[in-house]
Write a protein that holds these residues in place. Structure first.
Motif, short mmCIF file in Angstrom:
data_model
loop_
_atom_site.label_atom_id
_atom_site.label_comp_id
_atom_site.label_asym_id
_atom_site.label_seq_id
_atom_site.Cartn_x
_atom_site.Cartn_y
_atom_site.Cartn_z
N ASP A 218 0.93 -1.22 0.01
CA ASP A 218 0.08 -0.04 0.08
C ASP A 218 0.79 1.27 0.08
OD1 ASP A 218 -2.51 -1.51 -0.17
OD2 ASP A 218 -2.69 -1.37 2.24
N ARG B 201 2.36 1.75 -3.49
CA ARG B 201 1.36 2.43 -4.39
C ARG B 201 1.27 3.91 -4.02
NH1 ARG B 201 -3.87 -1.33 -4.47
NH2 ARG B 201 -3.48 -1.31 -2.23
N SER C 159 -0.02 -4.09 -10.54
CA SER C 159 -1.35 -4.80 -10.39
C SER C 159 -1.95 -3.77 -11.23
CB SER C 159 -1.97 -4.52 -8.97
OG SER C 159 -1.67 -3.38 -8.64
N ALA C 160 -3.54 -4.17 -11.74
CA ALA C 160 -4.22 -3.61 -12.37
C ALA C 160 -4.62 -2.01 -12.24
CB ALA C 160 -5.48 -4.20 -12.92
N ASP C 161 -4.79 -1.81 -10.84
CA ASP C 161 -4.97 -0.54 -10.30
C ASP C 161 -3.71 0.66 -10.36
OD1 ASP C 161 -3.24 -1.84 -8.30
OD2 ASP C 161 -4.57 -1.15 -6.59
N VAL C 162 -2.40 -0.01 -10.55
CA VAL C 162 -1.35 0.97 -10.73
C VAL C 162 -1.10 0.93 -12.19
CG1 VAL C 162 0.97 1.02 -10.28
CG2 VAL C 162 -0.22 0.07 -8.69
N GLY D 210 -3.51 0.70 -14.74
CA GLY D 210 -4.42 1.24 -15.64
C GLY D 210 -4.48 2.91 -15.57
N PRO D 211 -4.16 3.54 -14.50
CA PRO D 211 -4.13 4.96 -14.47
C PRO D 211 -2.96 5.58 -15.25
CG PRO D 211 -4.74 4.23 -12.34
CD PRO D 211 -4.54 2.88 -12.93
N THR E 73 -1.59 -7.64 -16.12
CA THR E 73 -0.70 -7.10 -15.01
C THR E 73 -0.71 -8.59 -14.13
OG1 THR E 73 -3.18 -6.84 -14.01
CG2 THR E 73 -1.99 -5.08 -15.27
N ASP F 189 -1.47 -9.13 -11.37
CA ASP F 189 -2.51 -9.67 -10.47
C ASP F 189 -3.54 -10.62 -11.25
OD1 ASP F 189 -3.20 -7.24 -11.70
OD2 ASP F 189 -4.60 -6.82 -10.01
N GLN F 190 -3.34 -10.59 -12.62
CA GLN F 190 -4.21 -11.32 -13.27
C GLN F 190 -3.66 -12.98 -13.90
OE1 GLN F 190 -4.78 -8.41 -16.53
NE2 GLN F 190 -6.18 -7.34 -15.44
#
Length: 227
Positions: A73, A76, A115-118, A120-121, A141, A143-144
Protein backbone atom coordinates in the motif's frame (compact mmCIF):
# COMPACT_ATOMS: atom_id res chain seq x y z
CA UNK A 1 6.65 -14.66 -38.91
CA UNK A 2 6.11 -12.80 -35.65
CA UNK A 3 2.39 -12.54 -34.84
CA UNK A 4 2.61 -11.01 -31.37
CA UNK A 5 5.06 -8.61 -29.72
CA UNK A 6 4.88 -8.45 -25.92
CA UNK A 7 6.54 -5.60 -24.07
CA UNK A 8 7.26 -4.74 -20.45
CA UNK A 9 6.10 -1.33 -19.28
CA UNK A 10 8.37 0.64 -16.91
CA UNK A 11 11.85 1.05 -18.39
CA UNK A 12 10.92 -0.69 -21.65
CA UNK A 13 8.05 1.22 -23.22
CA UNK A 14 7.46 3.84 -20.53
CA UNK A 15 9.89 6.34 -19.02
CA UNK A 16 8.62 6.77 -15.49
CA UNK A 17 11.83 8.48 -14.40
CA UNK A 18 12.95 5.63 -12.14
CA UNK A 19 10.04 6.22 -9.77
CA UNK A 20 9.17 2.52 -9.48
CA UNK A 21 12.73 1.82 -8.33
CA UNK A 22 12.57 4.67 -5.80
CA UNK A 23 9.08 3.80 -4.53
CA UNK A 24 10.01 0.15 -4.04
CA UNK A 25 13.20 1.05 -2.17
CA UNK A 26 11.51 3.69 0.00
CA UNK A 27 8.53 1.54 0.95
CA UNK A 28 10.72 -1.41 1.96
CA UNK A 29 13.11 0.82 3.91
CA UNK A 30 10.13 2.09 5.90
CA UNK A 31 9.87 -1.43 7.40
CA UNK A 32 13.26 -0.86 9.05
CA UNK A 33 15.43 -3.00 6.78
CA UNK A 34 18.25 -2.03 4.46
CA UNK A 35 17.88 -2.48 0.70
CA UNK A 36 20.99 -3.06 -1.41
CA UNK A 37 21.08 -1.78 -5.00
CA UNK A 38 21.97 -5.28 -6.21
CA UNK A 39 18.96 -6.88 -4.51
CA UNK A 40 16.69 -4.10 -5.72
CA UNK A 41 17.78 -4.59 -9.34
CA UNK A 42 17.42 -8.37 -9.00
CA UNK A 43 13.76 -7.98 -8.04
CA UNK A 44 12.80 -5.27 -10.54
CA UNK A 45 10.22 -6.47 -13.07
CA UNK A 46 8.78 -9.00 -10.63
CA UNK A 47 5.27 -8.85 -9.15
CA UNK A 48 5.58 -6.09 -6.59
CA UNK A 49 4.16 -8.01 -3.62
CA UNK A 50 6.64 -10.82 -4.34
CA UNK A 51 9.46 -8.28 -4.66
CA UNK A 52 8.53 -6.57 -1.40
CA UNK A 53 8.43 -9.86 0.51
CA UNK A 54 11.80 -10.92 -0.91
CA UNK A 55 13.46 -7.57 -0.19
CA UNK A 56 12.22 -7.52 3.40
CA UNK A 57 13.64 -11.00 3.96
CA UNK A 58 16.92 -10.15 2.22
CA UNK A 59 17.23 -7.10 4.48
CA UNK A 60 16.89 -9.25 7.58
CA UNK A 61 13.21 -8.64 8.29
CA UNK A 62 10.25 -10.99 8.56
CA UNK A 63 7.83 -10.69 5.65
CA UNK A 64 4.53 -11.37 7.37
CA UNK A 65 1.45 -11.13 5.15
CA UNK A 66 0.30 -8.06 7.10
CA UNK A 67 3.64 -6.29 6.68
CA UNK A 68 3.82 -7.10 2.97
CA UNK A 69 0.27 -5.82 2.42
CA UNK A 70 1.00 -2.59 4.31
CA UNK A 71 4.27 -2.08 2.45
CA UNK A 72 2.57 -2.65 -0.89
CA UNK A 73 0.00 0.00 0.00
CA UNK A 74 2.84 2.39 0.84
CA UNK A 75 4.55 1.51 -2.47
CA UNK A 76 1.40 2.46 -4.36
CA UNK A 77 1.02 5.70 -2.40
CA UNK A 78 4.63 6.76 -2.97
CA UNK A 79 4.46 5.83 -6.64
CA UNK A 80 1.15 7.65 -7.21
CA UNK A 81 2.57 10.81 -5.64
CA UNK A 82 5.68 10.57 -7.81
CA UNK A 83 3.60 10.07 -10.97
CA UNK A 84 1.41 13.04 -10.08
CA UNK A 85 4.49 15.22 -9.65
CA UNK A 86 6.29 13.93 -12.74
CA UNK A 87 3.98 12.00 -15.09
CA UNK A 88 5.40 9.05 -17.03
CA UNK A 89 5.97 9.46 -20.77
CA UNK A 90 6.58 7.10 -23.67
CA UNK A 91 10.22 6.31 -24.30
CA UNK A 92 11.60 7.78 -27.55
CA UNK A 93 10.33 6.01 -30.66
CA UNK A 94 8.09 3.59 -28.77
CA UNK A 95 4.71 4.80 -30.00
CA UNK A 96 5.90 4.87 -33.60
CA UNK A 97 7.32 1.36 -33.22
CA UNK A 98 4.08 -0.03 -31.80
CA UNK A 99 2.06 1.60 -34.57
CA UNK A 100 4.44 0.18 -37.17
CA UNK A 101 4.03 -3.32 -35.74
CA UNK A 102 0.25 -3.04 -35.74
CA UNK A 103 0.26 -1.71 -39.30
CA UNK A 104 1.93 -4.97 -40.34
CA UNK A 105 -0.75 -7.04 -38.61
CA UNK A 106 1.42 -7.88 -35.60
CA UNK A 107 -0.48 -7.85 -32.31
CA UNK A 108 0.95 -5.68 -29.52
CA UNK A 109 0.59 -6.45 -25.80
CA UNK A 110 2.01 -5.03 -22.60
CA UNK A 111 2.79 -7.08 -19.51
CA UNK A 112 3.84 -5.71 -16.15
CA UNK A 113 4.75 -6.48 -12.57
CA UNK A 114 2.20 -3.83 -11.59
CA UNK A 115 -1.29 -4.71 -10.44
CA UNK A 116 -4.20 -3.50 -12.57
CA UNK A 117 -4.98 -0.59 -10.23
CA UNK A 118 -1.46 0.78 -10.75
CA UNK A 119 -1.14 0.04 -14.48
CA UNK A 120 -4.58 1.34 -15.47
CA UNK A 121 -4.11 5.00 -14.49
CA UNK A 122 -0.58 4.99 -15.91
CA UNK A 123 -1.82 3.86 -19.32
CA UNK A 124 -4.76 6.25 -19.17
CA UNK A 125 -2.34 9.12 -18.53
CA UNK A 126 -0.34 8.10 -21.59
CA UNK A 127 -3.48 7.86 -23.71
CA UNK A 128 -2.76 4.24 -24.61
CA UNK A 129 -5.99 2.36 -25.29
CA UNK A 130 -6.77 -1.28 -26.07
CA UNK A 131 -8.54 -2.33 -29.27
CA UNK A 132 -8.21 -2.70 -33.03
CA UNK A 133 -7.95 1.05 -33.58
CA UNK A 134 -5.87 1.69 -30.45
CA UNK A 135 -2.15 1.40 -29.74
CA UNK A 136 -2.48 -1.89 -27.83
CA UNK A 137 -4.26 -5.19 -28.32
CA UNK A 138 -3.92 -6.45 -24.75
CA UNK A 139 -2.52 -5.58 -21.33
CA UNK A 140 -1.79 -8.22 -18.68
CA UNK A 141 -0.98 -7.26 -15.09
CA UNK A 142 0.63 -9.34 -12.37
CA UNK A 143 -2.60 -9.79 -10.40
CA UNK A 144 -4.25 -11.45 -13.41
CA UNK A 145 -1.97 -14.52 -13.47
CA UNK A 146 -0.97 -17.25 -11.03
CA UNK A 147 2.62 -15.98 -10.81
CA UNK A 148 4.55 -13.07 -12.27
CA UNK A 149 7.95 -13.09 -13.92
CA UNK A 150 10.12 -15.08 -14.36
CA UNK A 151 7.15 -17.43 -14.78
CA UNK A 152 5.85 -17.46 -18.39
CA UNK A 153 2.22 -16.81 -17.51
CA UNK A 154 2.07 -13.08 -18.34
CA UNK A 155 3.25 -13.83 -21.87
CA UNK A 156 0.99 -16.85 -22.28
CA UNK A 157 -2.00 -14.84 -21.05
CA UNK A 158 -1.18 -12.16 -23.64
CA UNK A 159 -1.19 -14.92 -26.27
CA UNK A 160 -4.55 -16.12 -25.01
CA UNK A 161 -6.06 -12.63 -25.19
CA UNK A 162 -4.76 -11.97 -28.70
CA UNK A 163 -5.54 -15.39 -30.13
CA UNK A 164 -1.93 -16.34 -30.90
CA UNK A 165 -1.18 -20.04 -30.43
CA UNK A 166 2.43 -20.65 -31.48
CA UNK A 167 5.13 -19.47 -29.06
CA UNK A 168 7.61 -19.48 -31.96
CA UNK A 169 5.64 -16.58 -33.45
CA UNK A 170 5.88 -14.44 -30.32
CA UNK A 171 8.55 -11.90 -29.36
CA UNK A 172 8.90 -10.42 -25.89
CA UNK A 173 11.07 -7.46 -24.91
CA UNK A 174 12.08 -6.05 -21.55
CA UNK A 175 14.80 -4.16 -19.72
CA UNK A 176 15.47 -6.56 -16.82
CA UNK A 177 16.89 -10.03 -16.31
CA UNK A 178 13.52 -11.42 -15.25
CA UNK A 179 11.96 -10.13 -18.49
CA UNK A 180 14.43 -12.26 -20.43
CA UNK A 181 13.94 -15.27 -18.16
CA UNK A 182 10.17 -15.03 -18.57
CA UNK A 183 10.63 -15.00 -22.34
CA UNK A 184 12.91 -18.02 -22.26
CA UNK A 185 10.52 -19.86 -19.95
CA UNK A 186 7.63 -19.02 -22.29
CA UNK A 187 9.52 -20.39 -25.30
CA UNK A 188 9.37 -17.11 -27.23
CA UNK A 189 11.97 -14.84 -28.86
CA UNK A 190 13.46 -13.08 -25.81
CA UNK A 191 14.79 -9.57 -26.46
CA UNK A 192 16.65 -7.40 -23.97
CA UNK A 193 16.46 -3.62 -24.39
CA UNK A 194 18.95 -1.16 -22.92
CA UNK A 195 16.54 1.58 -21.83
CA UNK A 196 16.54 0.46 -18.18
CA UNK A 197 19.34 0.24 -15.65
CA UNK A 198 21.25 -2.68 -17.21
CA UNK A 199 24.06 -2.09 -19.69
CA UNK A 200 24.75 -4.34 -22.65
CA UNK A 201 27.31 -6.53 -20.85
CA UNK A 202 25.02 -7.03 -17.84
CA UNK A 203 22.06 -7.84 -20.06
CA UNK A 204 24.11 -10.26 -22.15
CA UNK A 205 24.87 -12.39 -19.08
CA UNK A 206 21.29 -13.59 -19.15
CA UNK A 207 19.74 -16.06 -21.63
CA UNK A 208 18.46 -14.09 -24.60
CA UNK A 209 17.73 -14.16 -28.31
CA UNK A 210 18.70 -10.54 -29.10
CA UNK A 211 19.77 -7.35 -27.38
CA UNK A 212 18.59 -4.03 -28.83
CA UNK A 213 19.08 -0.40 -27.87
CA UNK A 214 15.36 0.02 -27.38
CA UNK A 215 11.82 -0.88 -28.42
CA UNK A 216 12.23 1.57 -31.29
CA UNK A 217 14.42 -1.08 -32.95
CA UNK A 218 11.95 -3.97 -32.63
CA UNK A 219 10.15 -3.43 -36.00
CA UNK A 220 13.41 -4.08 -37.87
CA UNK A 221 13.91 -7.28 -35.88
CA UNK A 222 10.35 -8.39 -36.50
CA UNK A 223 10.95 -7.90 -40.21
CA UNK A 224 14.10 -10.02 -39.98
CA UNK A 225 12.11 -12.70 -38.16
CA UNK A 226 9.47 -12.62 -40.90
CA UNK A 227 11.95 -13.25 -43.70
Amino acid sequence: MIELAVFDMAGTTVDEHGDVYTALESSVRETGVEVSPAHLQEWMGVDKTEAIAALIELGGGVATPELVAHTFDRFREILAAAYDANPPVALPGVEDALRELKSRGIKVALTTGFSADVAGPLLQGLGWGIGDDELLDAVVTSDQVAAGRPAPYLIHRAMERTGVHDVRRVLCAGDTAVDLLAGVNAGVVAVGVLTGKLGRDEMARNPHSYILDGVKDVPALAEMQSA
